[in-house]
Scaffold this active site. Structure first.
Site, PDB file in Angstrom:
ATOM      1  N   HIS A  78      10.025   0.377   6.455  1.00 50.84           N
ATOM      2  CA  HIS A  78       9.189   1.483   7.817  1.00 50.84           C
ATOM      3  C   HIS A  78       8.658   0.074   8.212  1.00 50.84           C
ATOM      4  O   HIS A  78       8.551  -0.070   9.348  1.00 50.84           O
ATOM      5  CB  HIS A  78       7.730   2.128   6.772  1.00 50.84           C
ATOM      6  N   ASP A 138     -10.996  15.474  24.797  1.00 46.82           N
ATOM      7  CA  ASP A 138     -11.066  15.483  26.073  1.00 46.82           C
ATOM      8  C   ASP A 138     -12.028  16.960  26.607  1.00 46.82           C
ATOM      9  O   ASP A 138     -12.398  17.340  25.205  1.00 46.82           O
ATOM     10  CB  ASP A 138      -9.783  16.289  27.313  1.00 46.82           C
ATOM     11  N   HIS A 139     -12.175  18.107  27.040  1.00 48.35           N
ATOM     12  CA  HIS A 139     -13.306  19.643  27.388  1.00 48.35           C
ATOM     13  C   HIS A 139     -12.460  20.679  26.529  1.00 48.35           C
ATOM     14  O   HIS A 139     -12.877  20.840  25.716  1.00 48.35           O
ATOM     15  CB  HIS A 139     -13.373  20.006  28.563  1.00 48.35           C
ATOM     16  N   CYS A 176      -7.431  17.233  22.519  1.00 43.83           N
ATOM     17  CA  CYS A 176      -7.381  17.642  23.572  1.00 43.83           C
ATOM     18  C   CYS A 176      -6.930  19.409  22.940  1.00 43.83           C
ATOM     19  O   CYS A 176      -6.610  19.385  22.027  1.00 43.83           O
ATOM     20  CB  CYS A 176      -6.454  17.478  24.267  1.00 43.83           C
ATOM     21  N   GLY A 177      -6.430  19.824  24.219  1.00 43.67           N
ATOM     22  CA  GLY A 177      -6.098  21.772  23.915  1.00 43.67           C
ATOM     23  C   GLY A 177      -4.468  21.762  22.996  1.00 43.67           C
ATOM     24  O   GLY A 177      -5.026  21.844  21.988  1.00 43.67           O
ATOM     25  N   THR A 178      -3.784  20.634  23.357  1.00 43.73           N
ATOM     26  CA  THR A 178      -2.381  20.584  22.179  1.00 43.73           C
ATOM     27  C   THR A 178      -1.858  19.783  21.385  1.00 43.73           C
ATOM     28  O   THR A 178      -1.604  19.836  20.894  1.00 43.73           O
ATOM     29  CB  THR A 178      -1.656  21.028  23.769  1.00 43.73           C
ATOM     30  N   GLY A 179      -2.730  18.861  22.156  1.00 48.47           N
ATOM     31  CA  GLY A 179      -2.558  17.137  21.603  1.00 48.47           C
ATOM     32  C   GLY A 179      -1.099  16.395  22.177  1.00 48.47           C
ATOM     33  O   GLY A 179      -0.949  15.112  21.795  1.00 48.47           O
ATOM     34  N   HIS A 213       5.230   6.062   6.749  1.00 49.39           N
ATOM     35  CA  HIS A 213       5.841   5.071   7.431  1.00 49.39           C
ATOM     36  C   HIS A 213       6.092   4.674   9.241  1.00 49.39           C
ATOM     37  O   HIS A 213       6.433   3.847   9.344  1.00 49.39           O
ATOM     38  CB  HIS A 213       7.474   6.249   7.719  1.00 49.39           C
ATOM     39  N   ARG A 227      10.922  -0.933  11.007  1.00 48.64           N
ATOM     40  CA  ARG A 227      11.222  -0.154  12.017  1.00 48.64           C
ATOM     41  C   ARG A 227       9.880  -0.377  12.929  1.00 48.64           C
ATOM     42  O   ARG A 227      10.618  -0.579  14.081  1.00 48.64           O
ATOM     43  CB  ARG A 227      11.245   1.042  11.511  1.00 48.64           C
TER      44      ARG A 227
HETATM   45  C1  RB5 Z   1      -6.621  20.589  29.667  1.00 39.82           C
HETATM   46  O1  RB5 Z   1      -6.619  22.106  30.306  1.00 39.82           O
HETATM   47  C2  RB5 Z   1      -5.306  20.060  28.853  1.00 39.82           C
HETATM   48  O2  RB5 Z   1      -4.080  20.583  29.813  1.00 39.82           O
HETATM   49  C3  RB5 Z   1      -5.123  19.062  27.388  1.00 39.82           C
HETATM   50  O3  RB5 Z   1      -6.119  19.117  26.859  1.00 39.82           O
HETATM   51  C4  RB5 Z   1      -4.378  18.846  26.918  1.00 39.82           C
HETATM   52  O4  RB5 Z   1      -3.108  20.203  26.600  1.00 39.82           O
HETATM   53  C5  RB5 Z   1      -2.860  18.377  27.056  1.00 39.82           C
HETATM   54  O5  RB5 Z   1      -2.128  18.100  26.847  1.00 39.82           O
END
Ligand code: RB5
Length: 144
Positions: free
Chosen positions: A132, A7-8, A64-67, A97, A135
């Site tokens: 594994h 994403d952005h 993404c921002g946090t993944g 695994h 599982r």
């Molecule tokens: C976008 O602002 C942010 O929410 C997205 O990239 C992500 O981190 C969501 O989990």
């Protein structure tokens, strides 16, 4: 064939990883977003993951921002085992695994050097099978 999509918020890290994939002559296809414009990570995850579940790609890298959001969305796609990784140990064991076929990264969490090492370990590690596999089959049963 590897798919890489973001994403952005993951766009800049995706660009860095793409440079690395080019340098290491790893075959890949880039998917959205393609210009850093605001977009929705669930849609990005679905489109990219379908390339794997419909047999056009082996693995997908999602940023993404946090993944977190993109891994949650990816894991809703039947046949996807997505792993959010913050170090090489995690990406190695996601393959050994869990037979993960999707690697998720947080563009606002880790730097490019570490991300590329995580990617390399993910792509170069095989699934151990054996106990594994039993599982992983249990995970598949859960989604069916
Ligand atoms: C976008 O602002 C942010 O929410 C997205 O990239 C992500 O981190 C969501 O989990």
């Amino acid at each position: 064939m590897i798919i890489i999509a973001s994403d952005h918020a993951g766009f800049e890290l995706k660009r860095e990883i793409i440079k690395h994939l080019e340098e290491t002559k790893t075959e890949f296809t880039e998917m959205g977003c393609l210009n850093g414009e605001r977009c929705d990570y669930p849609a990005v995850a679905e489109q990219a993951c379908r390339e794997v579940t419909e047999g056009r790609a082996d693995k997908v890298i999602l940023v993404c921002g946090t993944g977190i959001g993109i891994s949650m969305a990816a894991n809703k796609v039947k046949g996807i085992r997505a792993a959010l990784c913050t170090d090489e140990y995690m990406s190695e064991y996601a393959r050994r695994h869990n037979d993960a076929n999707a690697l998720c990264l947080g563009g606002r969490v880790i730097g490019a050097g570490l991300a590329c090492n995580i990617v390399d370990r993910f792509l170069s590690t095989g699934f151990e099978g054996g106990r594994h596999a039993d599982r992983v089959n249990m995970i598949t049963k859960l989604e069916n």
